[in-house]
Enzyme design. Structure first.
Site: not given
Ligand SMILES: NC(=O)c1ccc[n+]([C@@H]2O[C@H](COP(=O)([O-])OP(=O)(O)OC[C@H]3O[C@@H](n4cnc5c(N)ncnc54)[C@H](OP(=O)(O)O)[C@@H]3O)[C@@H](O)[C@H]2O)c1
Length: 258
Positions: A146, A159
């Site tokens: 991130s 986080y």
């Molecule tokens: N969006 C951004 O701008 C951004 C920026 C930097 C980094 N990130 C990182 O990118 C990654 C994905 O984020 P996103 O924005 O795509 O979020 P998201 O749409 O909320 O997706 C999160 C994913 O993780 C899964 N997940 C959550 N808790 C889990 C658990 N205990 N076991 C297994 N799977 C789990 C969720 O499925 P379930 O809830 O069904 O388990 C979902 O598939 C994260 O690591 C986040 O920190 C995001």
């Protein structure tokens, strides 16, 4: 010749947190590049939906939910993937959670839960998939870091600590596993509006400030992360390990930009 460098035909990828947002988009991108893809998360209906989308791209999928907080469920997933496909070449760790709260009010339980999902969950997955990745002969781990791995964003200290640890774990594993033929890298996405952060971004001062600090003046489209994932999974990255590729519209490069 150059397209062969990015061709993932014959590879098997497992995407933890591959059912929503960034992980889902990357899972579909790996499938489009030729890989068979197991995209997993806790919610079964999302696991089924992304598997349908992978199959629509002409690749094989496996419908299996898992929780990165449970080593048992990750080991069971690994067993099911090996039974179905016989190999695992790519592990992409995108499972992650976030919450915003002033740090002096964060409870130990909240801290521990976030670290358990974002860091220990990643460690569990890397450990569980280690042997098949070595056996692949060209194993790849891609961890989602991130901007918060590098800079502070207000009131998300657990986080930020978890994402700092993701970067550190990436480097440690890269060094340990390089002699076994497993490349370990990270991708640091800038701001991409997903389920994870829409509440933090939509109509908020924080959302406006993030845009102001992004030289491209827009949030990323998750599709703009696909190329980075394919690159790090492919033969084009055969000599890249221990790195973090930032995809952020210029955010980290920027000081004053207006
Ligand atoms: N969006 C951004 O701008 C951004 C920026 C930097 C980094 N990130 C990182 O990118 C990654 C994905 O984020 P996103 O924005 O795509 O979020 P998201 O749409 O909320 O997706 C999160 C994913 O993780 C899964 N997940 C959550 N808790 C889990 C658990 N205990 N076991 C297994 N799977 C789990 C969720 O499925 P379930 O809830 O069904 O388990 C979902 O598939 C994260 O690591 C986040 O920190 C995001």
């Amino acid at each position: 010749m150059s397209s062969e460098l990015f061709n993932l035909n014959g590879r098997v990828a497992v995407v933890m947190g591959g059912t929503s947002g960034i992980g889902r988009t990357m899972a579909l991108g790996l499938a489009e590049a030729g890989a068979d893809v197991v995209a997993t998360g806790r919610r079964e209906e999302l696991v089924n939906a992304v598997a349908d989308d992978i199959e629509q791209r002409g690749r094989k999928a496996l419908r299996r939910s898992s929780d990165v907080q449970s080593r048992e469920s990750i080991d069971a997933l690994r067993g099911a993937v090996l039974k179905e496909f016989g190999r695992i070449d790519i592990l992409l760790n995108a499972a992650g959670q976030i919450f915003r709260k002033p740090t002096h009010l964060v409870t130990e339980a909240e801290w521990n839960k976030l670290m358990d999902v974002n860091v220990t969950g990643m460690l569990r997955s890397c450990q569980s998939f280690y042997e098949p990745l070595v056996e692949s002969g060209r194993g790849r781990v891609i961890n989602i870091a991130s901007l918060n791995s590098f800079v502070s964003l207000l009131e998300v200290a657990p986080y930020a600590a978890s994402k700092g640890a993701v970067l550190s774990l990436t480097r440690s594993l890269a060094v340990e596993w390089a002699p076994r033929g497993v490349n370990v890298n990270a991708i640091a996405p800038g701001v991409f509006r997903t389920e994870l952060n829409s509440g933090l971004l939509d109509g908020t001062g924080r959302g406006r400030e993030l845009l102001m600090r992004t030289p491209m003046k827009r949030f990323g489209n998750v599709l703009e992360l696909t190329g980075a994932a394919i690159l790090l999974a492919s033969d084009a990255a055969s000599y890249i390990t221990g790195q973090c590729l930032t995809v952020d519209g210029g955010f980290l490069a920027s000081g004053v930009n207006q």
